[in-house]
Write a protein that holds these residues in place. Sequence first.
Motif, PDB file in Angstrom:
ATOM      1  N   PHE A 152       0.834  -1.209   0.000  1.00 54.82           N
ATOM      2  CA  PHE A 152       0.000   0.000   0.000  1.00 54.82           C
ATOM      3  C   PHE A 152       0.868   1.258   0.000  1.00 54.82           C
ATOM      4  O   PHE A 152       0.642   2.191  -0.764  1.00 54.82           O
ATOM      5  N   VAL A 153       1.860   1.283   0.887  1.00 55.15           N
ATOM      6  CA  VAL A 153       2.709   2.475   0.979  1.00 55.15           C
ATOM      7  C   VAL A 153       3.490   2.670  -0.323  1.00 55.15           C
ATOM      8  O   VAL A 153       3.590   3.787  -0.838  1.00 55.15           O
ATOM      9  N   LEU A 154       4.017   1.581  -0.868  1.00 54.68           N
ATOM     10  CA  LEU A 154       4.731   1.691  -2.144  1.00 54.68           C
ATOM     11  C   LEU A 154       3.808   2.215  -3.244  1.00 54.68           C
ATOM     12  O   LEU A 154       4.157   3.152  -3.970  1.00 54.68           O
ATOM     13  N   ASP A 155       2.636   1.635  -3.336  1.00 52.69           N
ATOM     14  CA  ASP A 155       1.744   1.951  -4.459  1.00 52.69           C
ATOM     15  C   ASP A 155       1.028   3.282  -4.298  1.00 52.69           C
ATOM     16  O   ASP A 155       0.902   4.043  -5.254  1.00 52.69           O
ATOM     17  N   LYS A 156       0.510   3.529  -3.106  1.00 49.03           N
ATOM     18  CA  LYS A 156      -0.416   4.655  -2.937  1.00 49.03           C
ATOM     19  C   LYS A 156       0.191   5.880  -2.277  1.00 49.03           C
ATOM     20  O   LYS A 156      -0.414   6.947  -2.291  1.00 49.03           O
ATOM     21  N   VAL A 157       1.339   5.725  -1.639  1.00 50.60           N
ATOM     22  CA  VAL A 157       1.869   6.855  -0.875  1.00 50.60           C
ATOM     23  C   VAL A 157       3.166   7.414  -1.470  1.00 50.60           C
ATOM     24  O   VAL A 157       3.328   8.626  -1.564  1.00 50.60           O
ATOM     25  N   VAL A 158       4.074   6.549  -1.887  1.00 50.39           N
ATOM     26  CA  VAL A 158       5.380   7.068  -2.311  1.00 50.39           C
ATOM     27  C   VAL A 158       5.631   6.935  -3.810  1.00 50.39           C
ATOM     28  O   VAL A 158       6.733   7.222  -4.281  1.00 50.39           O
ATOM     29  N   GLY A 159       4.620   6.531  -4.549  1.00 53.12           N
ATOM     30  CA  GLY A 159       4.746   6.543  -6.011  1.00 53.12           C
ATOM     31  C   GLY A 159       5.774   5.575  -6.572  1.00 53.12           C
ATOM     32  O   GLY A 159       6.548   5.919  -7.473  1.00 53.12           O
TER      33      GLY A 159
END
Lengths: 560, 560
Positions: free
Chosen positions: B12-19
Amino acid sequence: MPYRAPVSELKFVLDKVVGFDRVAATDRFAEATPETVDAILTEAGRMCEEVLAPLNPAGDLHPAHLENGVVRTSPGFAEGFAAIAEGGWLGMSADPDYGGMGLPIALTMAVNEMMGSACLSLQLNPLMTQGQIEALEAHASPEIQALYIPKLISGEWCGTMNLTEPQAGSDVGALRSRAEPNGDGTYAVTGQKIYISWGDNDFSGNICHLVLARLPDGAEGTKGISLFMVPKRIPDADGNPGVANALNVVSLEHKLGLHGSPTAVMQYDGATGWLVGEPHKGMAAMFTMMNNARLGVGVQGLSIAEAAMQHAVGYALERRQGRTPDGPEDNGGTILQHADVRRMVLSMKADTFAARALALDCAVALDMAKATGDADWQVRGAFLTPIAKSFGTDTGIKVAGDGIQVHGGMGFIEETGAAQYLRDVRVTAIYEGTNGIQAMDLVGRKLMDGGAAAFAVLDRIETTKNDALRDAVSDLRKLTEWMVGQDMQDRFAGSVSYLNAFARVLGVHYHLKAAESDDARAPLARFAAGRMLPEALAEMAKARTGAGELYAVSNEVIAA
Amino acid sequence: MPYRAPVSELKFVLDKVVGFDRVAATDRFAEATPETVDAILTEAGRMCEEVLAPLNPAGDLHPAHLENGVVRTSPGFAEGFAAIAEGGWLGMSADPDYGGMGLPIALTMAVNEMMGSACLSLQLNPLMTQGQIEALEAHASPEIQALYIPKLISGEWCGTMNLTEPQAGSDVGALRSRAEPNGDGTYAVTGQKIYISWGDNDFSGNICHLVLARLPDGAEGTKGISLFMVPKRIPDADGNPGVANALNVVSLEHKLGLHGSPTAVMQYDGATGWLVGEPHKGMAAMFTMMNNARLGVGVQGLSIAEAAMQHAVGYALERRQGRTPDGPEDNGGTILQHADVRRMVLSMKADTFAARALALDCAVALDMAKATGDADWQVRGAFLTPIAKSFGTDTGIKVAGDGIQVHGGMGFIEETGAAQYLRDVRVTAIYEGTNGIQAMDLVGRKLMDGGAAAFAVLDRIETTKNDALRDAVSDLRKLTEWMVGQDMQDRFAGSVSYLNAFARVLGVHYHLKAAESDDARAPLARFAAGRMLPEALAEMAKARTGAGELYAVSNEVIAA
């Protein structure tokens, strides 16, 4: 660097910051003259430096342990305890009729601070014994008082508190230990108690356990709990330790720190006990003991803050590393010349000062209440106690952490000693009521008066000439008004932040007061204000957010 | 509660937060498709849960130790390392020509996080080896690359970094180790190095030490330092470990935590070494290794935050104690229902999320720089690195502390496991450059561009629709402008607070971004903003106070 007892600093705070002269001016404490205070702090300080401080590493490296059911204490601890007992430091504030010195709590706390800095795991023993003396003075029958108190004061016997059970921690009312009348005035106490600090040792003639248990007709919850004196050895007709009681140490805990203090699981199997106080009124008696013990634990935090700060300052004044942007090319400066190291050291110093002033301010209020019977002093002392406990212990943890950081890589190496401070002090934020429980006490019980006690504390500060502090006091007053208008869940949600803000506002107040008496303290006061006031504002903002925000995050999201 | 690898949270963080999609869209990292990412994180996560996590208590209870000059590692660590090597996790981001996977650093960091949560003391070994691979790829001769890198990737050999000497800690330039040419292209390296993580072990065929030392014509200070490869066993003509080199482990440190990781004092007595990179350019080579190692250490803090948070949540969902003001009379709620426990758990969760997003945001910038050669990405990665290192490790320490507190009395008992997290993570704020050094790097070197890098980071946030965050960004911009106008001492005085403020503003930004993609995250984002923004404001106030205030307090007052 060996520990140096901060005798002149303690006197300064007593005299110039927290108004100890008012205590000494009462009839009850007329003996606490400046000369006496000086003599006491100097003598206790010397013992702490020379006798107790050298024991601290031994307590850590050679933990108290169980040997065939018998507790063996750390090397030198028996001698250390004997020195404390011989100095009279166990019964400093105890009734002179039983051999105590009848001195103010403020002085006991000052001496306790030094003992705790020198060797916290050993100091926990006197702290427990002092609490027991107090509880017995307030609640026990004359016979129990006459039998136990003199021996606790002399150090022949030691005292413990037995509250917690596996299912009854912060919720003491959930306890299951039971007491059955034996028909001869004694009771048979049965149950298991955990986290019993100094539950046993190999240097006392007897161990006196104060145990919370329920009588057969005791109601559920806290209202049905009674308090019992359950000695390890049953005193014979002459008051000497006689036959062994039906109790034993099941095990000792393997802890993060305080290795020198044996933390016992205690088993009572129909052990003979004597009721202390009225049936079913055990919690009230326990609270007598606990309230001062809470202040005492706050002082333990202060103890470690002072010791860790001294230790870090000593290192920062010796260690040479790098040069500052405007420093000499020859790399000659110590790390204390580096701005960020200096910032850490100053904040250790500023927080330690504030924690000490807060603890002694609280102690002075308790002493004044005792000496004058004035309810306002009582209320002030009760209000400051949870703040002193939490801020003192949080400061101990923070300063010990900064102390590690100042040491750099050396801080992580056990031989340096910096890490032991952090390991030892960590529990102080937990025992005697976690700091969360302290904060709930503050916004719950201590604001039951509609905020009167809080406002009275703020009234004394509001006269300050410092604009920033006056603004912060005004904000804290508004926050207090807001708090008393909320339901309990909203108060609890902001309780720790409210307490943190209050401690910082008080801390700045003490620093400014110190600077008024002593110009040399003005720079540290400015530094402290420049940090504690922004922190107080942040804590006030957090205190107001309410419980809704906490429960808006579902358990499912939390567990995800 | 056993550790559960947060695979879906990482995705989630890779995909939705840090591009991370931008990274995957580059030619260089085209293989990092969603399916590959999923497979990698799932497989690594399973190893962490099943193989590494069970080793964590053993590493603590049975420290690595020295036996007749040979390091014996903790039970199971050899098998754990073998599993890491077999999984290919050592060379995830290494050059495929030498057996690496050539994957983005962001994925390496995600896997490193999970390995660190499972067993930090073992994970430190791959982290050192990864750093060495990177340094060799960037600076070593083709011969050295071909000889060493494949064996480091396969895990046959391990790597270490040798920087520190007793008098040369943060000030690396003060080192005294010397290297004399042997006349055959090799050098004789002599000196003592301390704090060498995984300085030796009993499961590698060889240990490859990268050692900083000074050539005979090396200038004083950092400019005269060169880097050498000094293997424990000198490779023979076939590249197999041959005769023993003239080096040995003098001793292992007795540390607060990370007991499973042997921290060695290393002695080099004319040991044979090979120059890595240009003569006198050792610091530059070391910085290559250190910059990514700094991010890696920030991730170690995150590792412990995640593990301690999971552990505390597990306890808070099980433990029943007391009842909430509006809870049921039957005392049926868990402690997670208590407002203050819930506050602690949510803040652990909110900070852990922010630390993860920050670390991966930084990693994405480094990957983009590598893939595109774009200087803006390089600058962004360099700017975020000290923030990610400090905030990640501070968060690890804070969350581990809160984890102890959530456990109450149990938190102080070692068997619970909560205390080990705090002991293990404490060093992460110290090694690879103390957090104070990180902050000095941020306000010194990283603001040398007049604030351009900082403003570029803030520009991306400023578009937020959240008023409070936009105001905080604006304040931080003004503070940055102020900083670049100050001399270095004033910057350093406020450096840690400046870094702390930046991390919190970024943290709120990440939380709001997460909430934009997933409504279920909005409540935690609101909670985070309600805490991090007031804290950021307080830090900004503290950052501006300047150095004068620090030096106004004299050394005499500090030492009093």
